[in-house]
Scaffold this active site. Structure first.
Site, short mmCIF file in Angstrom:
data_model
loop_
_atom_site.label_atom_id
_atom_site.label_comp_id
_atom_site.label_asym_id
_atom_site.label_seq_id
_atom_site.Cartn_x
_atom_site.Cartn_y
_atom_site.Cartn_z
N SER A 167 0.85 -1.19 0.00
CA SER A 167 0.00 0.00 0.00
C SER A 167 0.88 1.24 0.00
O SER A 167 1.64 1.48 0.94
CB SER A 167 -0.90 0.02 1.24
OG SER A 167 -1.38 1.33 1.44
N HIS A 184 -0.94 -1.31 -4.40
CA HIS A 184 -2.23 -1.06 -3.75
C HIS A 184 -2.39 0.45 -3.55
O HIS A 184 -1.55 1.10 -2.93
CB HIS A 184 -2.31 -1.80 -2.42
CG HIS A 184 -3.65 -1.70 -1.75
ND1 HIS A 184 -4.75 -2.43 -2.15
CD2 HIS A 184 -4.07 -0.94 -0.70
CE1 HIS A 184 -5.78 -2.13 -1.37
NE2 HIS A 184 -5.41 -1.22 -0.49
N ASP A 232 -4.69 3.46 -2.24
CA ASP A 232 -5.78 3.78 -1.31
C ASP A 232 -6.35 5.17 -1.57
O ASP A 232 -5.65 6.17 -1.40
CB ASP A 232 -5.27 3.70 0.13
CG ASP A 232 -5.07 2.28 0.59
OD1 ASP A 232 -6.01 1.47 0.45
OD2 ASP A 232 -3.97 1.96 1.09
N MET A 281 -9.03 7.91 -0.44
CA MET A 281 -9.88 8.32 0.70
C MET A 281 -10.39 9.73 0.47
O MET A 281 -9.67 10.59 -0.05
CB MET A 281 -9.06 8.27 1.99
CG MET A 281 -8.40 6.93 2.24
SD MET A 281 -7.58 6.91 3.83
CE MET A 281 -6.77 5.31 3.76
N HIS A 283 -8.23 0.90 -4.37
CA HIS A 283 -9.16 0.64 -3.27
C HIS A 283 -9.90 1.94 -2.98
O HIS A 283 -9.34 2.86 -2.38
CB HIS A 283 -8.35 0.15 -2.06
CG HIS A 283 -9.14 -0.03 -0.81
ND1 HIS A 283 -8.54 -0.24 0.42
CD2 HIS A 283 -10.48 -0.03 -0.58
CE1 HIS A 283 -9.47 -0.36 1.35
NE2 HIS A 283 -10.65 -0.22 0.78
N MET A 301 -12.22 4.21 -1.09
CA MET A 301 -12.92 4.48 0.18
C MET A 301 -13.58 5.83 0.00
O MET A 301 -13.18 6.84 0.60
CB MET A 301 -11.92 4.47 1.34
CG MET A 301 -11.41 3.06 1.66
SD MET A 301 -9.86 3.05 2.60
CE MET A 301 -8.69 3.17 1.27
N MET A 304 -11.17 -6.15 4.99
CA MET A 304 -10.42 -5.20 5.81
C MET A 304 -10.19 -5.83 7.18
O MET A 304 -11.13 -6.29 7.83
CB MET A 304 -11.21 -3.90 6.01
CG MET A 304 -11.48 -3.09 4.76
SD MET A 304 -10.03 -2.46 3.93
CE MET A 304 -9.23 -1.53 5.22
N ASP A 339 -6.36 -6.66 3.97
CA ASP A 339 -5.81 -5.30 4.00
C ASP A 339 -5.90 -4.74 5.42
O ASP A 339 -7.00 -4.54 5.93
CB ASP A 339 -6.59 -4.42 3.02
CG ASP A 339 -6.05 -3.01 2.90
OD1 ASP A 339 -5.01 -2.69 3.49
OD2 ASP A 339 -6.70 -2.21 2.19
C1 DX5 Z 1 -6.50 1.43 5.26
C2 DX5 Z 1 -5.93 1.08 3.91
C3 DX5 Z 1 -4.81 0.13 3.94
C4 DX5 Z 1 -3.61 0.59 4.73
C5 DX5 Z 1 -2.80 -0.59 5.12
O1 DX5 Z 1 -7.69 2.13 5.10
O2 DX5 Z 1 -6.93 0.50 3.11
O3 DX5 Z 1 -4.42 -0.25 2.63
O4 DX5 Z 1 -2.82 1.49 4.02
O5 DX5 Z 1 -1.73 -0.13 5.89
P1 DX5 Z 1 -1.00 -1.06 6.96
O6 DX5 Z 1 -0.46 -2.21 6.21
O7 DX5 Z 1 0.04 -0.15 7.51
O8 DX5 Z 1 -2.06 -1.46 7.95
ZN ZN Z 2 -6.40 -0.40 1.14
#
Ligand code: DX5
Ligand code: ZN
Length: 222
Positions: free
Chosen positions: A9, A34, A36, A38, A68, A70, A139, A177
């Protein structure tokens, strides 16, 4: 089961030198990136969008990009990520008004759709969708931040998701994840995951290649 995929990620990467960080982690043996997304609405944090995905493609990244989402609403941003070079696009079913429509939209945009389950989200969302998706993402932390602790109930949920995938007979990937580390990735693999997101465990380590190699050893021994 399909070969294991390690998907670092980039949330935990150094954003000031993102292209070099992604090159380094792929060079170190990672399979996917990956990504992310948000929106400070569906989750309480704000990260990166299609422009950054496109910039990585222009930089020369050819590995699959696992977006991903969110975000809410979902549909508005899907074609933008498809145009920006996303490979997989996953979303949280609670964030979409019409889950089946969003899945079709991702597919029709030329990407591979997947559903993401928060720690408290039941797997019944798979009842009528498993035939249409390529990826199930569980998750093991609440979404919004990297560096959180793995929630152990994700292990029983992985086993249940694995059962459902095997029953479907489709080559659907099962991704985990949140809080994935060298010392728990073996148990996570035994529970049924074949695709492993790790942010802080990889980008926070001094030697990406050594960490990824250790993860693969743990997965093979599982
Ligand atoms: C959280 C993300 C993850 C996160 C994982 O909302 O979807 O992908 O970055 O990070 P670690 O591996 O540090 O938990
Ligand atoms: Zn993620």
């Amino acid at each position: 089961m399909q070969p294991a995929v390690i998907a670092p990620s980039i949330l935990s990467a150094n954003f000031a030198r993102l292209g070099a960080e992604v090159d380094a982690v792929l060079e170190a043996g990672a399979d996917w990136v990956h990504f992310d997304v948000m929106d400070n609405h569906y989750v309480p944090n704000l990260t990166i969008g299609p422009l950054v995905c496109e910039a990585l493609r222009r930089h020369g990244v050819t590995a699959p990009i696992d977006v991903h989402l969110m975000v809410s609403p979902v549909d508005r941003i899907v074609p933008d990520f498809a145009g920006a070079g996303a490979t997989y696009i996953t979303f949280h079913p609670e964030a979409s008004e019409h889950v089946d429509r969003t899945i079709q939209l991702i597919r029709d945009s030329g990407c591979r759709p997947g559903l993401v389950f928060n720690p408290a989200t039941p797997l019944h969302w798979l009842d009528y969708t498993l035939g249409a998706i390529d990826l199930v993402l569980l998750m093991s932390v609440n979404p919004g931040f990297g560096g959180q602790k793995f929630i152990p109930s994700a292990l029983t949920k992985l086993a249940e998701a694995r059962r459902r995938i095997e029953t479907s007979g489709r080559p659907v990937r099962l991704e985990i994840d949140g809080g994935v580390k060298v010392d728990n990735i073996g148990a996570i693999a035994r529970a049924g995951a074949d695709t492993f997101v790790a942010g802080s465990a990889i980008f926070g380590s001094p030697d990406y290649a050594a960490t990824i190699a250790q993860m693969r050893r743990e997965i093979s021994a599982a």
